[in-house]
Design a protein around this motif. Structure first.
Motif, PDB file in Angstrom:
ATOM      1  N   VAL A  22       8.498  44.520  37.810  1.00 36.26           N
ATOM      2  CA  VAL A  22       8.847  44.476  39.228  1.00 36.26           C
ATOM      3  C   VAL A  22       9.094  45.908  39.698  1.00 36.26           C
ATOM      4  O   VAL A  22       9.990  46.593  39.193  1.00 36.26           O
ATOM      5  CB  VAL A  22      10.109  43.611  39.450  1.00 36.26           C
TER       6      VAL A  22
ATOM      7  N   TYR B  13      15.680  39.438  42.828  1.00 37.85           N
ATOM      8  CA  TYR B  13      14.911  38.799  41.754  1.00 37.85           C
ATOM      9  C   TYR B  13      15.792  37.731  41.122  1.00 37.85           C
ATOM     10  O   TYR B  13      16.925  38.004  40.717  1.00 37.85           O
ATOM     11  CB  TYR B  13      14.503  39.823  40.696  1.00 37.85           C
TER      12      TYR B  13
ATOM     13  N   ASN C 204      10.610  36.569  42.789  1.00 32.41           N
ATOM     14  CA  ASN C 204      11.156  37.628  43.638  1.00 32.41           C
ATOM     15  C   ASN C 204      11.070  37.194  45.092  1.00 32.41           C
ATOM     16  O   ASN C 204      10.081  36.601  45.528  1.00 32.41           O
ATOM     17  CB  ASN C 204      10.358  38.927  43.452  1.00 32.41           C
TER      18      ASN C 204
END
Length: 288
Positions: free
Chosen positions: A212, A129, A157
């Motif tokens: 995420v 990321y 990402n």
């Protein structure tokens, strides 16, 4: 300033070319060719010497003007590259000198080279990321086997697997260029994948407000190939996880725990009627 010019790759190549062209053997060969009265045998010998010298010159010039990708990266960045990696089941975060930050998922390897004119990342494998500091005058580029990613300042990402490359943008704008030179622009909440041939798959949307998944120890699958699920779980598994070939393209949906691979494997087997064969060395999933 004069010293700097003398040390440039172009100046060095020009100097090398001068030295070769002043080589006595080459000079003699050229003299023989210019001598119209020389015997035919001498002319043939001069032609042979000239051809050999010209080949040598071409090889040297091409060698000096065609460095490898890694040499180009280091030369452009004018700094020694920095290598970052994570082991199985390990996550790490790094701060770069330009103010950007990178968080690596497990089993990931990247190389970073920064300079005053550009910022370069070589993405070798895994997932990361990026939170890139906004610097329009200093482009940020990521190079992978499947293509390139160009950004100015944004959050996104990147995942590189055996199935290809996937880029998901959480903030800002990202350009993705495949191996064929085709370009796609992604904005916040958009993602795109490149297959093993470097071809773009259809651009899709996702919930950029959601956390995420891998940073919270989860694998959230939304109709993705089981082969990709297994590859992601293998970044955290203490035993290699293998899949029967006929199951590679089977689509899977669900949320699985990365830090408890055996439990995730059991859940997958229950959801999709699969058989688990486990021994001391590996885990194998097959159809019932």
């Amino acid at each position: 300033m004069d010293n700097d010019k003398k040390n440039t790759p172009s100046a060095k190549t020009d100097s090398l070319e001068q030295d070769i062209w002043h080589d006595p053997a080459l000079h003699q060969a050229l003299t023989q060719i210019r001598d119209a009265q020389a015997p035919r045998q001498h002319k043939r010998m001069a032609f042979w010497y000239t051809g050999m010298a010209a080949c040598l010159l071409l090889a040297v010039v091409l060698f000096n003007k065609t460095p490898s990708t890694s040499e180009l990266t280091v030369a452009k960045a004018k700094v020694e590259p920095l290598y970052y990696s994570t082991a199985s089941a390990e996550q790490r975060a790094f701060e770069l000198s330009d103010g950007s930050s990178i968080r690596l998922n497990a089993s990931t390897k990247i190389t970073v080279a920064l300079s005053d004119t550009q910022r370069l990342v070589s993405f070798d494998e895994g997932e990361a990321y990026f939170d890139v500091q906004h610097k329009p005058e200093t482009p940020f580029q990521i190079r992978s086997f499947y293509g390139e990613i160009h950004v100015v300042g944004t959050e996104f990402n990147v995942e590189q697997s055996k199935q290809g490359l996937r880029v998901s943008v959480y903030e800002g704008v990202v350009e993705v260029i495949n191996r064929h030179g085709e370009l796609i622009v992604l904005t916040q909440g958009q993602r795109v994948s490149l297959d093993t041939l470097g071809q773009f798959e259809e651009k899709t949307r996702f919930d950029e407000a959601a956390p995420v998944d891998w940073q919270h120890g989860l694998l959230n699958a939304q109709s993705i190939p089981l082969q990709l699920v297994v590859e992601r779980l293998n970044r955290y598994s203490h035993k290699p996880l293998y899949l029967a070939p006929e199951l590679n393209t089977k689509k899977v949906t669900g949320s699985f725990m990365l830090r408890d691979v055996p439990a995730s494997v059991r859940l997958i087997s229950e959801l999709y009627n699969l058989k688990i064969n486990e021994n001391k060395d590996n885990i194998y999933l097959s159809a019932l």
